[in-house]
Design a protein around this motif. Structure first.
Motif, short mmCIF file in Angstrom:
data_model
loop_
_atom_site.label_atom_id
_atom_site.label_comp_id
_atom_site.label_asym_id
_atom_site.label_seq_id
_atom_site.Cartn_x
_atom_site.Cartn_y
_atom_site.Cartn_z
N VAL A 122 -30.20 -27.03 10.49
CA VAL A 122 -31.15 -28.06 10.05
C VAL A 122 -31.82 -27.62 8.76
O VAL A 122 -31.97 -28.39 7.80
CB VAL A 122 -32.21 -28.31 11.14
CG1 VAL A 122 -33.34 -29.17 10.60
CG2 VAL A 122 -31.57 -28.97 12.35
N SER A 169 -37.97 -24.17 10.87
CA SER A 169 -37.22 -24.93 11.87
C SER A 169 -36.92 -24.07 13.09
O SER A 169 -36.89 -24.57 14.21
CB SER A 169 -35.95 -25.53 11.27
OG SER A 169 -35.14 -24.53 10.76
N GLN A 187 -37.92 -25.19 16.79
CA GLN A 187 -36.90 -25.57 17.76
C GLN A 187 -37.06 -24.88 19.10
O GLN A 187 -36.91 -25.48 20.14
CB GLN A 187 -35.50 -25.36 17.19
CG GLN A 187 -35.04 -23.95 17.00
CD GLN A 187 -34.36 -23.37 18.22
OE1 GLN A 187 -33.95 -24.10 19.09
NE2 GLN A 187 -34.30 -22.05 18.29
N ILE A 195 -28.51 -23.91 15.45
CA ILE A 195 -28.78 -25.31 15.09
C ILE A 195 -29.96 -25.38 14.13
O ILE A 195 -29.93 -26.09 13.12
CB ILE A 195 -29.08 -26.15 16.35
CG1 ILE A 195 -27.81 -26.26 17.20
CG2 ILE A 195 -29.59 -27.53 15.97
CD1 ILE A 195 -28.03 -26.89 18.55
N ALA A 196 -30.99 -24.59 14.42
CA ALA A 196 -32.17 -24.61 13.56
C ALA A 196 -31.82 -24.18 12.14
O ALA A 196 -32.27 -24.78 11.17
CB ALA A 196 -33.25 -23.69 14.14
N LEU A 233 -29.60 -27.98 5.86
CA LEU A 233 -29.49 -29.39 5.50
C LEU A 233 -30.68 -29.82 4.65
O LEU A 233 -30.53 -30.44 3.59
CB LEU A 233 -29.43 -30.23 6.77
CG LEU A 233 -28.83 -31.62 6.61
CD1 LEU A 233 -27.33 -31.52 6.40
CD2 LEU A 233 -29.14 -32.48 7.82
#
Ligand SMILES: Nc1ncnc2c1ncn2[C@@H]1O[C@H](COP(=O)(O)OP(=O)(O)OP(=O)(O)O)[C@@H](O)[C@H]1O
Ligand SMILES: Nc1ncnc2c1ncn2[C@@H]1O[C@H](COP(=O)(O)OP(=O)(O)OP(=O)(O)O)[C@@H](O)[C@H]1O
Ligand SMILES: [Mg+2]
Ligand SMILES: [Mg+2]
Lengths: 346, 312, 505, 328
Positions: free
Chosen positions: A17, A324, A328, A13-14, A20
């Motif tokens: 991110v 990130s 996280q 997920i990190a 993104l």
């Protein structure tokens, strides 16, 4: 086990991110994120040569990453891999162009000296860290600058190839690390890196020494209590880390460049450290993260040709990923303790 | 077959620095004038990357000419040009031993010789000339200590010695092309030690030298492009290395159907590829005898009377 | 009522540290709170002072319902707290520490002179003698405590909470402290203090509240209570000062300590000329108020701290010249006092934790290669034989409760085959069931002919287990009492620094 | 003698002051975080971001001071990111610091390419540099020594004036005191209701402020341009200084002057024919040597303290302490 799974999914997920955020920055510099992504993919995996190119980029990152992992395991931040890489690279080149030895032996001798050079370069910071607790982050960073200037001095003032650019004479073919495929410069350095990663992981997992060092890194007082010589192991760990850093340089010289030049391989030490951090200090996971960074690097070579974005956008994405990821894992752990563990684990 | 559209790529790690800037200017001018396709690729500074970058450019057979600048690219260039024998590469600023390539060679030692001659003659005037002390020394700030820069220095020293033998040349190197602060400090150190005129061959680092000349109110000499504007009143002149002319002429030939073929093109004082330009605000102040002597020197270089040794 | 807590519950994860506690403290009284280690006393006081937020329950201060959101709110409501561990800044002066957070300022700048003057004035008024200009790092604990109290006073506290104020004090300092506390009450202030010392509770307090396992057992007037009743309430059973049955089997001297000196972290002498011997099959206890050099002694014997002088012979080798590893080789097993830091790696598995110190030895490793199968099998066996409540050897230690973590340490150390066991606070923070088990295990080791040095602050533990008890005070061994003659008064006197020779009982 | 005169003169001292100023500013910035108990290896990146955006701001607004403000704002943004990650998320400060450094490097280059079409450096484009402050009367009063006090850009004065201000700040202001307390004994701060988080945030931002000024000074004061990685390790030097000065402003000043001098002096050495690459290592070697030497020196101090404490003890304790067996 579910812990590990959760950590892993968190990591993913990190990275998402970060990508993104990276996309937003790409938009800001006036490119299309999709186009950049496709170009990166094509540049990294477009055909067999590109894949080999990715692996070629992966090799030094992987070996430097393993060097960093060794340090991290023992609780040491070796930020000086960069300098060790330069000295190792020069040492290997020196053996390569100075002596003439039988094939194979010549190469091994050059790699051996690269290893020694890397270890020797970190020895003083390591000594002061182990004995007087001198911050190794700063001392190794500063020694990077000296290493780069020193190898430039050797190259330009002592060993310059007559008529050439700022580079040493080429090494003899007897010292070459053989290439794996005919269509790429990819060489056995990759295999060395993979074996090293697996080997180091096994050593940490399956030897008494590795157990002691791991404990020095994760619970130094416990290790001290258990009879592990914390200072000595700290020194040894930095030394080994430096040795592998030197090896990375040797591999680059013998496998790719076949000589040493100014601006030999800037930034690989840092890339390796980041790959290792992203892999949470695990050498085997470093194979994956190094490959990821290698693909980014290799893909970025096409980026300048096919898009208007700068290759440095890759650096930005790398940094964002690290940030990130470092954040996280802590979101989860935040409630755990008040004192805050400030170890390298993040 | 006559080409409808010429496609050109240029690759270097130094497009942002003086000489690179002038090449980019030439390319852009060619783009406007002839409507060519143009691609600029920045190599960055990792030796590992160069070869793939060349291959990425050469592979598509998309570019008629690929301009290459920077000695650190030579090894990769040689390999790739062997791999792609049909691809025409133009190596800027030097000659290699591959006969199949195109070389744009610059005689920077000639322009530097003139620069050295002018600087030493003015220095020799002492306090007759404004801002000049009686130190009888001129300075040189190099970027990295590498052969090309040594060639500049060699020409400069020979010119100084030729025109005013008792003027000393102090040379220093910043070790980097990217630290203007260091360039500024080096120049100020030279000024402080009595060198009143400092010639910079150091890219952005040299920018610091120019700015230092304004700060110390001494003289500087620019390189590669016209730098008179960076410190008006303090810049004696610039040793122009006309990368723009070189690439522009080559592309013009190509577009005109006159395909560029292997061989060396020399850009020197004679062809206008190298030139020493005295700044307009300084020119009127230069004593007549100096101007005369300078013209003699230029002529001597042109007709071969003055032979300048190249640094190895 | 100065303070009224109603139904306070505090959970740490699944663990309930405070369970529906009601507490009422009258204005102008000295209210003692007692309970065993881990009973939840500090947690309750932290909630009262706003350092922790209760999960349930409400707080009334001076009759008003109050949300104590943070310490600032507590201070505003007239509360002050002297913490179990002092919170002073070593590099600052006494006055700066006293006024930290409420500096006196002139023209926006801190007015050091005014702060010093005010501190001197307060210290005179309350009889708390300090030099306001000294740097705190240079002062003794007793003075540090006075500074902590001054800090509380200067903030205008009317209700003062002291968490184990005497644990680190000499008896004389304690006496002075209680005098001060009484003078506070005389001025209409209220004092709440936590203590493990029943005598001082009996002597000083007006009211006692007893906590056990996070719950309140009772609140009673001190004058109505006897010490026995108190103890019963605290532990929920009669304390057995009963000695464990034993056979005399003292053998040869295993550990022989001769005139041993060592310094603490502040580089002050902490162990001063200790001499004693421990024989095989013997449990030698070391009693003393915490912080009188016991920790340092244990660290010197295990090689973690250099001795500044003296010798400690273990089976023919001088420990003071050996590394921790060599000392282990020589035959020492060590149950450390601070088990979370020294005793385990919290993040590692039980199996990995049972490995420490013997990872170079068969059957755990062969020629430097670890045998994880054997290690896990061994750990599984230890889990069974030491009754460690865990799912398996792969469990991370941090998931275990405190008592079970201690059992992991004991399991590792007691199965090392070492001849000399150095056992430091084996039951600190461990529940009663586990305590029994640990005591059983120590006696088994004794029966197996080990020489055991047992350091404990709990006299009943020493009385139950030790063959001889040495009493430490201020780094010295004040005297020795035979285990079966353990008499609290005599030991207590020595713990307070009264030498038995000088003042025969 | 003549050589010495040529080496050591007013110009050298003036050069030392110039080379010192940027390191001093960034190190004083780091002093805030050091004192607040945060190891801030991200100074290099904050400085670089400051330098870049100062130039951008200057081009954009046509005013040097607005440029400085832009540079400071960028460095503050980096400092804020650092604080969020390190203080709130309690991420490892070395990891975050290094990553932010890398981010600053990559971002400045990407933006440079996006805005100016090429990477490398930004010269001209209408960058307005900071004016030089001529102190009136300096020339008349000091004569040839005037270059030591006059003719620097305003930020240089800020750097040197900041030293006594910081001494005052740490000793006499509340915030300064709290920063020290939070770094030295966070439990104490917490118990008194001083918010550790808030103080650390403030310290991080103050650090960003000075690091941004240092960066702006590099690109608008020291010289008027921006180049890739123009902070050239000055941030790391500052961290080294912070480690052995413990963030004390006066010691920071001393350390920075040492490196400023090493830098200025080594540049002059080159004119005497020393190989440039070796001479260029001098500042780094000095930094390392100082780092090692000072951590080595921490030892005798312990012995001295011990002796003192022993003496103190002996005066109340009749038993004399025995001779040290293992002097540590
Ligand atoms: N922050 C925390 N997280 C998890 N558990 C905690 C925390 N603080 C306290 N505990 C647990 O709550 C229980 C009560 O702790 P507390 O400190 O209140 O005990 P105590 O009565 O003061 O004991 P002692 O006499 O040892 O000081 C203990 O088991 C302790 O481990
Ligand atoms: N409890 C606290 N926690 C963290 N920081 C604090 C705390 N109290 C004050 N500070 C910080 O200390 C600095 C000074 O605070 P102070 O309350 O003295 O400001 P002030 O009252 O506005 O000062 P003055 O009015 O005297 O100018 C502020 O920057 C503030 O953020
Ligand atoms: Mg307690
Ligand atoms: Mg407590």
């Amino acid at each position: 086990m579910s812990d590990r799974l959760r950590a892993f999914s968190g990591q993913i997920i990190a990275v998402g991110v970060a990508l993104l955020l990276g996309a937003i920055i790409i938009l800001l510099v006036g490119e299309s994120p999709v186009r950049v992504l496709m170009t990166l993919l094509r540049g990294a995996f477009g055909d067999q040569e590109k894949i080999a190119g990715t692996l070629l980029q992966t090799t030094p990152i992987l070996i430097c990453g393993v060097a960093a992992c060794i340090g991290l395991r023992g609780g040491m931040f070796n930020v000086g891999i960069e300098g060790q890489l330069f000295l190792g690279g020069f040492a290997a080149a020196w053996v390569g162009f100075t002596f003439s030895l039988p094939a194979g032996i010549h190469m091994l001798a050059a790699l051996a000296l690269a290893i020694v050079a890397g270890a020797a370069w970190v020895a003083i910071p390591a000594f002061f860290r182990a004995r007087y607790n001198t911050n190794e982050v700063v001392s190794t960073i500063l020694s990077n600058y000296i290493a780069v200037l020193l190898t430039s001095y050797f190259t330009i003032f002592l060993f310059k190839r007559p008529g050439g650019w700022s580079e040493t004479p080429p090494i003899l073919a007897t010292a070459y690390l053989p290439e794996i495929f005919s269509f790429s410069r990819l060489n056995w350095g990759l295999v060395i890196g993979l074996l090293l990663a697996v080997g180091v992981a096994l050593i940490f997992r399956y030897t008494s020494w590795g157990y002691g060092v791991t404990m020095v890194g994760s619970a130094p007082k416990f290790a001290e209590y258990g009879g592990v010589n914390v200072k000595r192991q700290g020194f040894v760990v930095l030394l080994l880390s430096g040795a592998v850093g030197g090896l990375a340089g040797g591999v680059e010289t013998l496998g790719v460049h076949h000589l040493f030049m100014e601006g030999f391989a800037p930034g690989f030490g840092f890339d390796g450290l980041i790959a290792a951090l992203l892999a949470n200090g695990s050498p085997v996971a470093t194979i994956v993260t190094a490959l990821f960074f290698g693909a980014l690097r290799s893909g970025s070579l096409l980026l300048e040709v096919d898009t208007s974005a700068s290759r440095e956008i890759i650096t930005v994405i790398q940094a964002l990923i690290i940030l990130s990821v470092s954040a996280q894992v802590l979101i989860k752990r935040r409630g755990d303790s008040q004192a805050g563990e400030r170890r390298w684990k993040f | 077959a006559a080409q409808t559209k010429v496609s050109v790529a240029a690759i270097s790690g130094y497009f942002a620095q003086g000489f690179g800037v002038s090449i980019v200017n030439g390319l852009n001018k060619a783009k406007t004038d002839f409507g060519i396709d143009l691609k600029l690729v920045d190599t960055g500074n990792r030796a590992l990357d160069y070869q793939e970058q060349f291959e990425n450019l050469a592979k598509g057979k998309q570019y008629d000419l690929i301009f290459v600048m920077g000695w650190e690219l030579v090894d990769s260039l040689q390999k790739v040009s062997k791999e792609y024998p049909d691809q025409r590469f133009v190596f800027i600023d030097g000659v290699l031993d591959n006969p199949k390539m195109i070389y744009a060679n610059f005689a920077e030692e000639q322009g530097s010789f003139v620069a050295g001659a002018l600087a030493s003659m003015i220095e020799a005037k002492g306090s007759e000339f404004p801002k000049i002390g009686d130190g009888k020394a001129i300075g040189f700030v190099g970027g990295r200590d590498i052969p090309v820069i040594r060639n500049f220095l060699g020409g400069y020293e020979q010119g100084a010695k030729y025109a005013a033998p008792d003027v000393k040349v102090n040379s220093v190197f910043a070790g980097t092309f990217d630290d203007p602060a260091k360039g500024s400090e080096l120049a100020q150190a030279l000024y402080g030690q009595g060198s009143d005129i400092v010639y910079n061959v150091a890219g952005p680092t040299g920018e610091g030298v120019m700015q230092a000349s304004a700060a110390a109110d001494k003289y500087s000499i620019g390189v590669d492009i016209d730098m008179c504007g960076t410190a008006p009143g303090n810049v004696l002149g610039s040793m122009l290395k006309r990368g723009d002319i070189a690439v522009y002429t080559l592309i013009k030939d190509e577009v005109g159907g006159n395909k560029v073929t292997a061989g060396t093109r020399t850009f020197d004082l004679a062809s206008g590829g190298v030139e020493f330009k005295v700044c307009d605000d300084i020119a009127p102040k230069i004593p007549a005898d100096v101007t005369t002597k300078l013209d003699e020197i230029k002529k001597g270089i042109l007709d071969g009377k003055i032979v300048i040794a190249k640094a190895k | 009522m100065a303070v009224e807590l109603t139904g306070i519950t505090k959970r740490f994860g699944a663990f309930i540290a405070n369970d529906g506690i009601d507490l009422a403290v009258r204005r102008g009284e000295i209210h003692a709170i007692i309970g065993e280690n881990g009973a939840g006393k500090t947690t309750l006081m932290n909630i009262l002072f706003g350092l922790l937020q209760p999960d349930e329950g409400s707080i009334r201060l001076n009759g008003e319902a109050t949300v104590v959101a943070d310490p600032a709110a507590a201070i505003k409501a007239g509360l002050g707290m002297v913490h179990q561990h002092f919170k002073l800044v070593p590099s600052l002066s006494v006055a700066d520490n006293v006024f930290l957070g409420m500096e006196i300022r002139r023209h926006g700048l801190i007015d050091h002179a005014a702060q010093i003057a005010r501190t001197q004035e307060l210290s005179k008024r309350f009889g708390l003698h300090v030099d306001a200009t000294e740097r705190v790092g240079l002062l003794s604990v007793g003075i540090e405590q006075r500074i902590e109290i001054l800090k509380v006073l200067v903030r205008g506290a009317r209700t003062i909470i002291l968490d184990e104020p005497t644990a680190v004090l000499t008896p004389q300092e304690s006496r002075e402290l209680f005098q001060t506390l009484r003078s506070f009450v005389a001025e209409g202030m209220t004092v709440i203090f936590i203590s493990h010392h029943l005598e001082e509770v009996m002597e000083v307090s007006d009211t006692v509240t007893v906590l056990r396992n996070g719950r309140k057992v009772a609140t009673r007037q001190t004058s109505e209570l006897s010490k026995d009743e108190l103890v019963r309430m605290m532990v929920g059973r009669e304390v057995s000062f009963d000695r464990r049955p034993r056979a005399a089997l003292h053998g040869d001297i295993v550990l022989d300590v001769k005139d041993l000196w060592a310094r603490d972290d502040r580089r002050l002498p902490a162990v001063r000329g200790a001499s004693f011997a421990v024989r095989s099959g013997e449990v030698v206890g070391i009693a003393g108020v915490a912080g009188n050099g016991q920790t340092e002694l244990a660290e010197v014997l295990s090689g973690l701290r250099p001795a500044s002088h003296g010798e400690a012979w273990l089976k023919g080798q001088d420990l003071t010249t050996l590394s921790p590893a060599a000392i282990r080789e020589a035959g020492l097993a060590h149950v450390p006092g601070d088990r979370m830091v020294r005793g385990v790696d919290r993040n590692a598995s039980i199996a990995a934790n049972t490995l420490m110190g013997r990872h170079h030895r068969a059957p755990w490793s062969h020629n430097g290669i670890l045998d994880w199968k054997a290690i896990a099998g061994n750990a599984g066996a230890l889990i069974k034989s030491f009754d460690i409540r865990a799912q398996g050897a792969g469990d991370a230690v941090k998931r275990l409760s405190g008592g079970n973590i201690q059992k992991v340490v004991l399991a590792r150390e007691f199965t090392n085959g070492a001849d000399f066991l150095l056992v430091d606070q084996p039951t600190r923070g461990v529940d009663i069931g586990a305590q029994e088990a640990i005591h059983d295990e120590i006696m088994r080791q004794r029966a197996a002919g080990r020489a055991i040095l047992l350091i404990s602050v709990q006299l009943d533990e020493l009385a139950a287990l030790a063959d001889r008890i040495l009493v430490m005070f201020n780094g010295r061994i004040m005297g020795e009492v035979a285990g079966d003659e353990a008499d609290e008064d005599r030991i207590g006197m020595m713990m307070a620094g009264v030498s038995p020779q000088l003042e025969p009982a | 003698m003549e050589i010495l005169d040529k080496l050591i003169n007013v110009a050298l001292i003036a050069a030392t002051l110039r080379t010192t100023a940027p390191i001093l500013l960034v190190a004083l910035g780091g002093s805030f975080t050091t004192k607040a108990g945060i190891f801030n290896i991200g100074l290099e990146g904050q400085m670089l971001a400051g330098a870049f955006f100062a130039v951008i701001g200057s081009i954009w607004t046509g005013s040097a001071f607005a440029g400085v403000a832009c540079g400071v704002a960028a460095a503050l943004a980096f400092a804020l990111a650092f604080a969020v990650l390190v203080v709130t998320f309690r991420a490892n400060e070395v990891v975050v610091g290094l990553a932010l450094n890398i981010l600053a490097g990559g971002m400045t280059i990407s933006l440079m390419k996006a805005i100016f079409g090429t990477r490398g450096s930004i010269v001209g484009h209408g960058i307005v540099g900071l004016p030089k402050v001529q102190i009136p009367g300096a020339q008349a009063l000091l004569g040839s020594w005037a270059p030591l006090v006059s003719g620097f850009t305003p930020i240089v004065y800020v750097a040197f004036i900041a030293v006594p201000l910081l001494v005052l700040f740490y000793n006499r202001t509340r915030l300064g005191l709290y920063i020290r307390v939070v770094g030295e004994k966070p439990e104490a701060a917490e118990a008194l209701g001083i918010s550790i988080t808030r103080v650390r945030y403030i310290a991080s931002l103050l650090c960003g402020l000075l690091a941004g000024l240092a960066g702006a000074h590099l690109s608008l004061g020291y010289i008027t341009m921006f180049t890739e990685n123009m902070s050239s390790g000055r941030g790391f030097m500052a961290v080294a200084i912070l480690i052995f000065s413990n963030g004390d402003p006066l010691k920071v000043l001393a350390g920075c002057l040492l490196f400023g001098f090493a830098d200025a002096f080594s540049l002059r050495l080159q004119t005497f024919g020393f190989p440039s690459y070796l001479v260029l290592t001098v500042p780094y070697v000095v930094a390392l040597t100082a780092l090692f030497a000072l951590s080595y020196r921490a030892r005798p101090k312990i012995i001295k303290e011990t002796l003192a404490s022993m003496q103190k003890l002996l005066s109340v304790d009749r038993n004399s302490a025995p001779v040290d067996k293992n002097p540590q």
